[in-house]
Scaffold this motif. Structure first.
Motif, PDB file in Angstrom:
ATOM      1  N   ARG A 157       0.837  -1.205   0.000  1.00  0.00           N
ATOM      2  CA  ARG A 157       0.000   0.000   0.000  1.00  0.00           C
ATOM      3  C   ARG A 157       0.868   1.249   0.000  1.00  0.00           C
ATOM      4  O   ARG A 157       2.052   1.203   0.290  1.00  0.00           O
ATOM      5  CB  ARG A 157      -0.897  -0.005   1.234  1.00  0.00           C
ATOM      6  CG  ARG A 157      -1.937  -1.085   1.185  1.00  0.00           C
ATOM      7  CD  ARG A 157      -2.791  -1.035   2.413  1.00  0.00           C
ATOM      8  NE  ARG A 157      -3.886  -1.968   2.254  1.00  0.00           N
ATOM      9  CZ  ARG A 157      -4.970  -1.940   2.962  1.00  0.00           C
ATOM     10  NH1 ARG A 157      -5.120  -1.036   3.912  1.00  0.00           N
ATOM     11  NH2 ARG A 157      -5.921  -2.824   2.759  1.00  0.00           N
TER      12      ARG A 157
ATOM     13  N   GLU B 248       2.695   9.748  -9.141  1.00  0.00           N
ATOM     14  CA  GLU B 248       1.675   9.046  -9.914  1.00  0.00           C
ATOM     15  C   GLU B 248       1.010   9.998 -10.915  1.00  0.00           C
ATOM     16  O   GLU B 248       0.838   9.663 -12.084  1.00  0.00           O
ATOM     17  CB  GLU B 248       0.625   8.449  -8.975  1.00  0.00           C
ATOM     18  CG  GLU B 248      -0.448   7.666  -9.708  1.00  0.00           C
ATOM     19  CD  GLU B 248      -1.505   7.107  -8.786  1.00  0.00           C
ATOM     20  OE1 GLU B 248      -2.554   6.699  -9.322  1.00  0.00           O
ATOM     21  OE2 GLU B 248      -1.311   7.083  -7.550  1.00  0.00           O
TER      22      GLU B 248
ATOM     23  N   VAL C 122       3.320   3.994 -11.283  1.00  0.00           N
ATOM     24  CA  VAL C 122       2.019   3.487 -11.721  1.00  0.00           C
ATOM     25  C   VAL C 122       1.600   2.310 -10.842  1.00  0.00           C
ATOM     26  O   VAL C 122       2.129   1.207 -10.987  1.00  0.00           O
ATOM     27  CB  VAL C 122       2.059   3.053 -13.202  1.00  0.00           C
ATOM     28  CG1 VAL C 122       0.694   2.591 -13.665  1.00  0.00           C
ATOM     29  CG2 VAL C 122       2.573   4.187 -14.079  1.00  0.00           C
ATOM     30  N   PRO C 123       0.649   2.550  -9.931  1.00  0.00           N
ATOM     31  CA  PRO C 123       0.172   1.459  -9.097  1.00  0.00           C
ATOM     32  C   PRO C 123      -0.970   0.703  -9.772  1.00  0.00           C
ATOM     33  O   PRO C 123      -1.615   1.211 -10.690  1.00  0.00           O
ATOM     34  CB  PRO C 123      -0.342   2.175  -7.854  1.00  0.00           C
ATOM     35  CG  PRO C 123      -0.864   3.471  -8.393  1.00  0.00           C
ATOM     36  CD  PRO C 123       0.077   3.826  -9.528  1.00  0.00           C
ATOM     37  N   ASP C 124      -1.190  -0.487  -9.303  1.00  0.00           N
ATOM     38  CA  ASP C 124      -2.414  -1.205  -9.658  1.00  0.00           C
ATOM     39  C   ASP C 124      -3.480  -0.707  -8.709  1.00  0.00           C
ATOM     40  O   ASP C 124      -3.177  -0.082  -7.693  1.00  0.00           O
ATOM     41  CB  ASP C 124      -2.226  -2.719  -9.474  1.00  0.00           C
ATOM     42  CG  ASP C 124      -1.257  -3.304 -10.504  1.00  0.00           C
ATOM     43  OD1 ASP C 124      -1.247  -2.817 -11.657  1.00  0.00           O
ATOM     44  OD2 ASP C 124      -0.528  -4.245 -10.158  1.00  0.00           O
ATOM     45  N   ARG C 125      -4.722  -0.984  -9.017  1.00  0.00           N
ATOM     46  CA  ARG C 125      -5.829  -0.588  -8.147  1.00  0.00           C
ATOM     47  C   ARG C 125      -6.620  -1.831  -7.752  1.00  0.00           C
ATOM     48  O   ARG C 125      -6.868  -2.714  -8.578  1.00  0.00           O
ATOM     49  CB  ARG C 125      -6.768   0.401  -8.852  1.00  0.00           C
ATOM     50  CG  ARG C 125      -6.152   1.724  -9.203  1.00  0.00           C
ATOM     51  CD  ARG C 125      -6.061   2.618  -8.009  1.00  0.00           C
ATOM     52  NE  ARG C 125      -5.551   3.938  -8.388  1.00  0.00           N
ATOM     53  CZ  ARG C 125      -5.760   5.007  -7.680  1.00  0.00           C
ATOM     54  NH1 ARG C 125      -6.459   4.962  -6.573  1.00  0.00           N
ATOM     55  NH2 ARG C 125      -5.241   6.149  -8.053  1.00  0.00           N
ATOM     56  N   THR C 126      -7.009  -1.867  -6.488  1.00  0.00           N
ATOM     57  CA  THR C 126      -7.880  -2.937  -6.022  1.00  0.00           C
ATOM     58  C   THR C 126      -9.291  -2.643  -6.537  1.00  0.00           C
ATOM     59  O   THR C 126      -9.571  -1.524  -6.980  1.00  0.00           O
ATOM     60  CB  THR C 126      -7.900  -3.008  -4.486  1.00  0.00           C
ATOM     61  OG1 THR C 126      -8.521  -1.814  -3.979  1.00  0.00           O
ATOM     62  CG2 THR C 126      -6.505  -3.169  -3.918  1.00  0.00           C
TER      63      THR C 126
ATOM     64  N   ARG D 198      -4.677   1.948  -3.994  1.00  0.00           N
ATOM     65  CA  ARG D 198      -3.430   1.742  -4.724  1.00  0.00           C
ATOM     66  C   ARG D 198      -2.699   0.531  -4.164  1.00  0.00           C
ATOM     67  O   ARG D 198      -2.590   0.369  -2.963  1.00  0.00           O
ATOM     68  CB  ARG D 198      -2.532   2.971  -4.584  1.00  0.00           C
ATOM     69  CG  ARG D 198      -3.035   4.209  -5.246  1.00  0.00           C
ATOM     70  CD  ARG D 198      -2.179   5.413  -4.811  1.00  0.00           C
ATOM     71  NE  ARG D 198      -2.569   6.630  -5.485  1.00  0.00           N
ATOM     72  CZ  ARG D 198      -3.539   7.433  -5.047  1.00  0.00           C
ATOM     73  NH1 ARG D 198      -4.199   7.153  -3.942  1.00  0.00           N
ATOM     74  NH2 ARG D 198      -3.842   8.525  -5.727  1.00  0.00           N
ATOM     75  N   ARG D 199      -2.122  -0.236  -5.083  1.00  0.00           N
ATOM     76  CA  ARG D 199      -1.255  -1.355  -4.710  1.00  0.00           C
ATOM     77  C   ARG D 199      -0.009  -1.276  -5.570  1.00  0.00           C
ATOM     78  O   ARG D 199      -0.087  -1.221  -6.786  1.00  0.00           O
ATOM     79  CB  ARG D 199      -1.946  -2.704  -4.966  1.00  0.00           C
ATOM     80  CG  ARG D 199      -3.048  -3.024  -4.029  1.00  0.00           C
ATOM     81  CD  ARG D 199      -2.464  -3.382  -2.702  1.00  0.00           C
ATOM     82  NE  ARG D 199      -3.523  -3.902  -1.844  1.00  0.00           N
ATOM     83  CZ  ARG D 199      -3.355  -4.243  -0.619  1.00  0.00           C
ATOM     84  NH1 ARG D 199      -2.161  -4.134  -0.074  1.00  0.00           N
ATOM     85  NH2 ARG D 199      -4.334  -4.677   0.101  1.00  0.00           N
ATOM     86  N   TYR D 200       1.129  -1.235  -4.907  1.00  0.00           N
ATOM     87  CA  TYR D 200       2.404  -1.124  -5.607  1.00  0.00           C
ATOM     88  C   TYR D 200       3.103  -2.465  -5.626  1.00  0.00           C
ATOM     89  O   TYR D 200       3.058  -3.223  -4.651  1.00  0.00           O
ATOM     90  CB  TYR D 200       3.287  -0.080  -4.928  1.00  0.00           C
ATOM     91  CG  TYR D 200       2.687   1.301  -4.998  1.00  0.00           C
ATOM     92  CD1 TYR D 200       2.901   2.108  -6.101  1.00  0.00           C
ATOM     93  CD2 TYR D 200       1.889   1.795  -3.968  1.00  0.00           C
ATOM     94  CE1 TYR D 200       2.342   3.376  -6.184  1.00  0.00           C
ATOM     95  CE2 TYR D 200       1.333   3.059  -4.039  1.00  0.00           C
ATOM     96  CZ  TYR D 200       1.556   3.840  -5.148  1.00  0.00           C
ATOM     97  OH  TYR D 200       0.997   5.082  -5.238  1.00  0.00           O
ATOM     98  N   GLY D 201       3.782  -2.735  -6.730  1.00  0.00           N
ATOM     99  CA  GLY D 201       4.521  -3.971  -6.877  1.00  0.00           C
ATOM    100  C   GLY D 201       5.812  -3.956  -6.078  1.00  0.00           C
ATOM    101  O   GLY D 201       6.214  -2.934  -5.521  1.00  0.00           O
TER     102      GLY D 201
END
Length: 122
Positions: free
Chosen positions: A2, A21, A27-31, A36-39
């Protein structure tokens, strides 16, 4: 991870991570709920962004070159060398201009202080 975890791991404020961002640097993914979810590579990306900002590159240039950063935060693909050399030349030119301005200003101050001393003695 997160955004708060990324902030804690990198020492970069959450607000600044959001700015990165917005600039397309991170560039995060989104739930499904929009969080936001970061790799796992996000901390390294943030460190690269910080290194490039520290080198005086604006975010618009960083957006162009970020994918060309390899290895550590400071390793750049050779194809970017001309761009970085051009930025370095621009900084050198600005330093030269500032040094000239400083010399002129110092001469004005010295002349003004000399006149002030002459009036004080008069």
């Amino acid at each position: 991870m997160r955004i708060g975890e990324l902030s804690k791991e990198t020492g970069v404020a959450v607000r600044l991570l959001r700015y990165y961002e917005e600039q397309g640097l991170l560039v995060p993914d989104r739930t499904p709920g929009g969080q936001r979810r970061y790799g796992p590579d996000a901390p390294a990306v943030v460190r690269r962004i910080r290194a490039l900002l520290g080198a005086g590159l604006p975010t618009r240039v960083i957006a162009e070159v970020l994918d060309c950063v390899c290895g550590s935060e400071a390793e750049i693909e050779p194809c970017l060398s001309p761009l970085l050399v051009a930025r370095l030349d621009a900084i050198d030119a600005r330093i030269h201009d500032l040094q000239d301005a400083r010399s002129s200003l110092a001469a004005l101050v010295a002349a003004t202080e000399g006149k002030a001393l002459a009036y004080a003695r008069g």
